[in-house]
Motif scaffolding. Structure first.
Motif, PDB file in Angstrom:
ATOM      1  N   ILE A  34     -29.589  55.764  27.770  1.00 49.66           N
ATOM      2  CA  ILE A  34     -29.449  54.319  28.003  1.00 49.66           C
ATOM      3  C   ILE A  34     -30.789  53.630  27.747  1.00 49.66           C
ATOM      4  O   ILE A  34     -30.852  52.578  27.087  1.00 49.66           O
ATOM      5  N   ASP A  35     -31.854  54.239  28.244  1.00 48.98           N
ATOM      6  CA  ASP A  35     -33.191  53.666  28.033  1.00 48.98           C
ATOM      7  C   ASP A  35     -33.564  53.679  26.552  1.00 48.98           C
ATOM      8  O   ASP A  35     -34.216  52.748  26.049  1.00 48.98           O
ATOM      9  N   LEU A  36     -33.152  54.734  25.862  1.00 45.87           N
ATOM     10  CA  LEU A  36     -33.407  54.839  24.419  1.00 45.87           C
ATOM     11  C   LEU A  36     -32.789  53.653  23.685  1.00 45.87           C
ATOM     12  O   LEU A  36     -33.446  53.009  22.858  1.00 45.87           O
ATOM     13  N   LYS A  37     -31.510  53.346  24.026  1.00 46.46           N
ATOM     14  CA  LYS A  37     -30.837  52.206  23.393  1.00 46.46           C
ATOM     15  C   LYS A  37     -31.458  50.894  23.831  1.00 46.46           C
ATOM     16  O   LYS A  37     -31.520  49.929  23.059  1.00 46.46           O
ATOM     17  N   GLY A  38     -31.928  50.837  25.056  1.00 49.08           N
ATOM     18  CA  GLY A  38     -32.567  49.617  25.543  1.00 49.08           C
ATOM     19  C   GLY A  38     -33.810  49.271  24.752  1.00 49.08           C
ATOM     20  O   GLY A  38     -34.105  48.097  24.510  1.00 49.08           O
ATOM     21  N   VAL A  73     -39.602  41.409  27.212  1.00 46.30           N
ATOM     22  CA  VAL A  73     -39.316  42.097  28.477  1.00 46.30           C
ATOM     23  C   VAL A  73     -37.858  41.898  28.892  1.00 46.30           C
ATOM     24  O   VAL A  73     -37.134  42.861  29.174  1.00 46.30           O
ATOM     25  N   GLU A  74     -37.422  40.647  28.940  1.00 42.99           N
ATOM     26  CA  GLU A  74     -36.050  40.370  29.385  1.00 42.99           C
ATOM     27  C   GLU A  74     -35.030  40.907  28.394  1.00 42.99           C
ATOM     28  O   GLU A  74     -33.952  41.375  28.773  1.00 42.99           O
ATOM     29  N   GLN A  75     -35.391  40.832  27.103  1.00 41.16           N
ATOM     30  CA  GLN A  75     -34.467  41.336  26.080  1.00 41.16           C
ATOM     31  C   GLN A  75     -34.298  42.849  26.202  1.00 41.16           C
ATOM     32  O   GLN A  75     -33.196  43.382  26.013  1.00 41.16           O
ATOM     33  N   ALA A  76     -35.368  43.557  26.517  1.00 45.97           N
ATOM     34  CA  ALA A  76     -35.289  45.012  26.702  1.00 45.97           C
ATOM     35  C   ALA A  76     -34.404  45.349  27.897  1.00 45.97           C
ATOM     36  O   ALA A  76     -33.574  46.262  27.839  1.00 45.97           O
ATOM     37  N   LYS A  77     -34.592  44.601  28.993  1.00 47.71           N
ATOM     38  CA  LYS A  77     -33.774  44.839  30.189  1.00 47.71           C
ATOM     39  C   LYS A  77     -32.302  44.550  29.901  1.00 47.71           C
ATOM     40  O   LYS A  77     -31.411  45.293  30.317  1.00 47.71           O
TER      41      LYS A  77
END
Length: 895
Positions: free
Chosen positions: A176-180, A233-237
């Motif tokens: 999930i973090d990878l896709k984020g 930052v917000e886009q990554a989250k």
């Protein structure tokens, strides 16, 4: 063993469509996606042998994620009409396969699959997700694997947590973090500009999660990368949130509602003909040779019945009150017999009738006629009148509820079919005889209908259906006997499985007394504890709310109380067990919530559930022992499942207090094998250190700790012993360094070092594991000490994942299967001994490695010695078997 297969319908259909050339029927109907989907299903059913299966579809284009990001999946090309027109055909295909499908407005197939995999995982059910979408790798756990399709859908790569770590160096949840970070162009998830897969993996190897990467932007190497991260930052989250598959969607479907019992061969053939899939027709097993409808034209007159079927007429005689005495001479020996019951649970099911067959004739006897035909009931109870049946235990017990006695069973085709192919759990008569008999038998669902449409068929159809079953058994028995002999299974069949079925039948008929007052008192006590926990949770939260509502619970924990959330989706915060377990060490309220859930499940599943299972006639529970379910030979039980009572929880153990003797002055005696699998491992591996430890009656876990850590007995700490215990039991199941590291919460390197030291000390075990894998590859199967056979079709697979699983199975089956065989031998010998010594004690239950008895007080001392002696000498090994015997006024007190 249950195997739940979940298929991502849209993903597989898309991949099949683009992998195959655009095919169409003579009527112009496009079929390439349907063909690809079909070949995938046939392969899954053949190779994975699912016991449960579901295909999930997207319900529409708008889902809850669009409210978070309107451009979600916004750049996807419009679905070609050539593919769109095939989705109704794929649904028709699934109906022909008798595979359930599911979709839900506002949610994607991923969310349905994510929710059901979590439910299956909670029940420890082996689950495989089949998809072309790498996002699904995030669902992988100890019990869940993801199979990613490649080369269209013709081949798959199976991913466990080990394989994900091996390929990406990440845990499943880090996908999930990878896709984020890197985004996903196919779903139009933006991620962080300038961050591709390589950079994202490098960041995650260092900082582990999106949140931690964002918290350490200043430490990241590269000014451009720092800038991109800082500006997004917000886009990554948001990207991580979009990539997170929902695990608590409101799916109104449970795992036990998608059991798979096989396809309707004739329906599938008709569909293949419609699609013009001529090459696939030969792959359908059990289809009729003609298109005649089953049961058409049956029994035009009341005495003789003829229907056209296969290549010659099928004839049988319907017995009635007028003609029964004319056919008494046909009740001969040997004959095959099938008892038709209306319902799966034969402790309650009405008996509808009897099918009988011999070399010369076939009969159908309705139940009401049979009850009033003394010649028939006498024949039924005569042990000299030999009968061949399908599932003797079911028929013996089912008839006993109607005061009918069945004796003289000489062959059980159900058990023979199971032994010949143990991977085929609970074989059906239609499936077992399709390969062995000349006559075809329909699946019961085709005769009775399914679900709400289920109804008793007319006498003509019912009588033919049951008569066919009897004839199919008659035709199948000689071939089944030959196959048992060819596979060296005749002794196992004659000396273990058939005698055991009679022992289990007796145990089921006896049943176990349940103290309803005790259960009700426990329910009251649990209610009290739940009330106290509720008040405590409200006090800590500072607000009253519905603790059973994930939405309200999430808001209280993660918004009002400010606990950092593990996962959040648009529908709210995840409050699943895995999320809460990670938080319980820091937050006392979470401990109370988990305890609240455990007690709530005990209340509903085991208190209310057991009360529902008490039989009205006896006041007891009469569980059904499943003899032909597991590939290793282990028994299981249903209605109620007595093996799942959560005895590690004290409140769960207390449920055993309700299991009490049926008669005054009696005790419950429980006898449990001690470390039987490790003792079998010592015998099979011939490892000198293991054998020495058991012969000298040493604490095997302390002994292992001494040898592996190189310390004296008094220097072994509780931590050392715990680690040694994890390895001892893990070795039996082919544990990996990753698996051990997760169990012990240590690094993978330390776990690997621990396993290496273990094998240095117990080199015989390592030699056994290598040799058994070689032998399995040579023979294609492994056996127990008593020659129970388990075939391993993937043992030489080029696919690493399939081969690795087969190798672990090869190592474990001889051990676990032998343990199952030993307790079965003990049960047979125990029942024989009770009868020979004319004791009043009775065997009630078998649960895992434990036997439970009801014993009169005057037989207590005899039984304590007798049970231990019989169990410890059921099979002689190089090391002694050890049995712990305890007794008390309830099952709880006997532990």
């Amino acid at each position: 063993m249950s195997h739940f297969v979940l298929i991502d319908g849209n993903s597989i259909a898309n991949r099949a469509f683009y992998a195959l050339p655009l095919l169409s029927t003579s009527q112009g109907l496009h079929t390439n996606a349907v063909l690809g989907f079909t070949t995938m299903l046939l392969k899954v059913i053949e190779e994975m042998k699912p016991t449960h299966i579901l295909v999930a579809f997207d319900a529409g284009k708008v889902v809850f994620r669009h409210s978070e990001y309107t451009e979600y999946k916004g750049k996807r090309a419009k679905t070609p009409p050539e593919l769109s027109e095939q989705f109704p055909l794929i649904r028709e295909l699934l109906d022909a396969f008798a595979i359930k499908r599911y979709e839900m407005e506002g949610y994607e197939a991923d969310d349905i699959i994510g929710t059901l995999t979590l439910r299956a995982d909670d029940e420890k059910i082996k689950t495989t997700v089949i998809t072309g979408d790498k996002d699904m790798l995030q669902l992988v756990s100890e019990n869940v694997s993801t199979a990613l399709t490649r080369k269209g859908v013709s081949e798959i790569d199976l991913y466990t947590a080990d394989e994900i770590m091996e390929k990406y160096g990440l845990s499943p949840l880090q996908i999930i973090d990878l896709k984020g970070l890197m985004g996903d162009t196919s779903d139009n998830i933006p991620g962080v500009p300038g961050v591709g897969e390589k950079t994202a993996m490098k960041l995650l190897h260092q900082y582990h999660s999106v949140e931690e990467v964002l918290a350490h932007i200043d430490e990241v190497s590269g000014k451009k990368l720092q800038e991109n991260l800082r500006n997004n930052v917000e886009q990554a989250k948001m990207s991580k949130s979009l990539a997170t598959i929902l695990r608590d969607a409101p799916v109104d479907l449970q795992v036990n509602e998608v059991t798979y019992e096989g396809y309707n061969a004739d329906q599938l053939v008709e569909f293949f003909k419609k699609m013009e899939f001529k090459s696939l027709l030969s792959k359908v097993k059990g289809a009729s040779n003609t298109a005649d409808s089953y049961g058409q034209g049956a029994m035009e007159d009341a005495v003789e019945g003829e229907t056209e079927s296969e290549s010659k007429p099928f004839q049988y005689v319907l017995i009635n009150e007028e003609n029964k005495n004319e056919h008494t001479d046909k009740l001969s020996s040997p004959m095959s017999m099938y008892v038709e019951m209306d319902g799966e649970n034969y402790h309650y099911a009405p008996v509808l009738g009897f099918g009988l067959a011999s070399a010369d004739y076939v009969l159908y006897v309705p139940f009401d006629v049979a009850m009033n035909w003394p010649a028939f009931t006498e024949w039924l109870a005569d042990e000299k009148q030999h009968k061949m049946v399908f599932d003797a235990k079911k028929e013996i017990v089912g008839l006993s509820w109607h005061d009918m006695k069945l004796e003289g069973i000489t062959f059980d085709l159900f058990l023979a079919s199971y032994l010949i192919n143990a991977s085929e759990s609970n074989p059906t008569l239609a499936g077992a005889t399709a390969r062995l008999a000349d006559i075809q038998v329909a699946n019961d669902d085709d005769v009775y209908g399914k679900g709400a449409k289920r109804a008793l068929p007319a006498l003509e159809m019912l009588s033919e259906h049951v008569a066919r079953k009897a004839l199919a058994i008659w035709q199948s028995v000689p071939k089944a006997k030959d196959e048992l002999e060819e596979n060296h299974l005749t002794d196992l069949f004659n000396k273990m499985e058939e005698p055991l079925s009679l022992v289990l039948a007796e145990m089921e008929k006896i049943g176990v007394k349940v103290d309803t007052a005790q259960l009700n008192d426990m329910g009251v006590e649990l209610d009290k504890q739940l009330e106290e926990l509720t008040a405590k949770i409200y006090d800590q939260a500072g607000i009253e709310f519905n603790i059973n509502s994930p939405k309200q619970l999430g808001e209280v924990l993660f918004e009002k109380m400010g606990i950092p959330p593990e996962k959040k989706t648009k529908t709210g915060y995840s409050t699943s067990a895995d999320v809460l377990e990670k938080l319980q060490h820091k937050y006392p309220i979470v401990i109370d919530i988990l305890h609240f859930r455990q007690l709530g499940k005990l209340r509903s599943t085991y208190i209310e559930g057991l009360l529902k299972e008490i039989h009205g006639k006896t006041g007891k529970v009469h569980t059904r022992f499943n003899q032909a379910t597991t590939a290793t030979g282990r028994l299981s039980s249903t209605d109620p499942n007595l093996q799942n009572i959560p005895i590690r929880l004290e409140e769960g153990r207390k449920i055993r207090k309700a299991f009490v003797p049926s008669n005054e002055g009696c005790y419950i005696l429980a006898a449990d094998y001690s470390q039987i699998e490790l003792r079998i491992l010592a015998h099979i591996s011939k490892d000198k250190n293991l054998i020495e430890a058991f012969i000298n009656d040493m604490d095997i876990h302390s002994k292992t700790a001494m040898d592996v850590f190189g310390v004296e007995k008094e220097e072994v700490t509780s931590l050392m012993r715990r680690q040694a215990k994890a390895v001892n039991f893990g070795i039996v199941y082919g544990i990996s360094d990753f698996g051990l590291s997760q169990n012990l919460n240590i690094s993978r390197k330390d776990a690997g070092d621990f396993i290496s030291r273990y094998f240095e000390v117990f080199s015989g075990v390592q030699n056994y594991m290598e040799e058994i894998k070689k032998q399995a590859k040579k023979d294609g199967y492994v056996t127990t000490l008593l020659h129970r056979r388990r075939y391993l079709p993937d043992i030489a697979s080029k696919n690493f994942n399939l081969r690795s699983f087969a190798e672990r199975t090869a190592m474990n089956t001889p051990i676990q299967g032998t343990a199952a065989d030993i307790i079965k031998l003990a049960m047979i010998q125990m029942q024989k001994t009770l009868e020979e010594k004319q004791l009043k004690s009775r065997m009630l239950l078998q649960v895992h490695d434990e036997l439970v008895f009801e014993v009169p007080e005057e037989e207590l001392e005899i039984m304590k010695e007798l049970v231990a002696d019989v169990m410890e000498h059921a099979l002689e090994l190089d090391v002694p078997l050890k049995v712990d015997v305890n007794y008390g006024r309830s099952w709880y007190d006997a532990k």
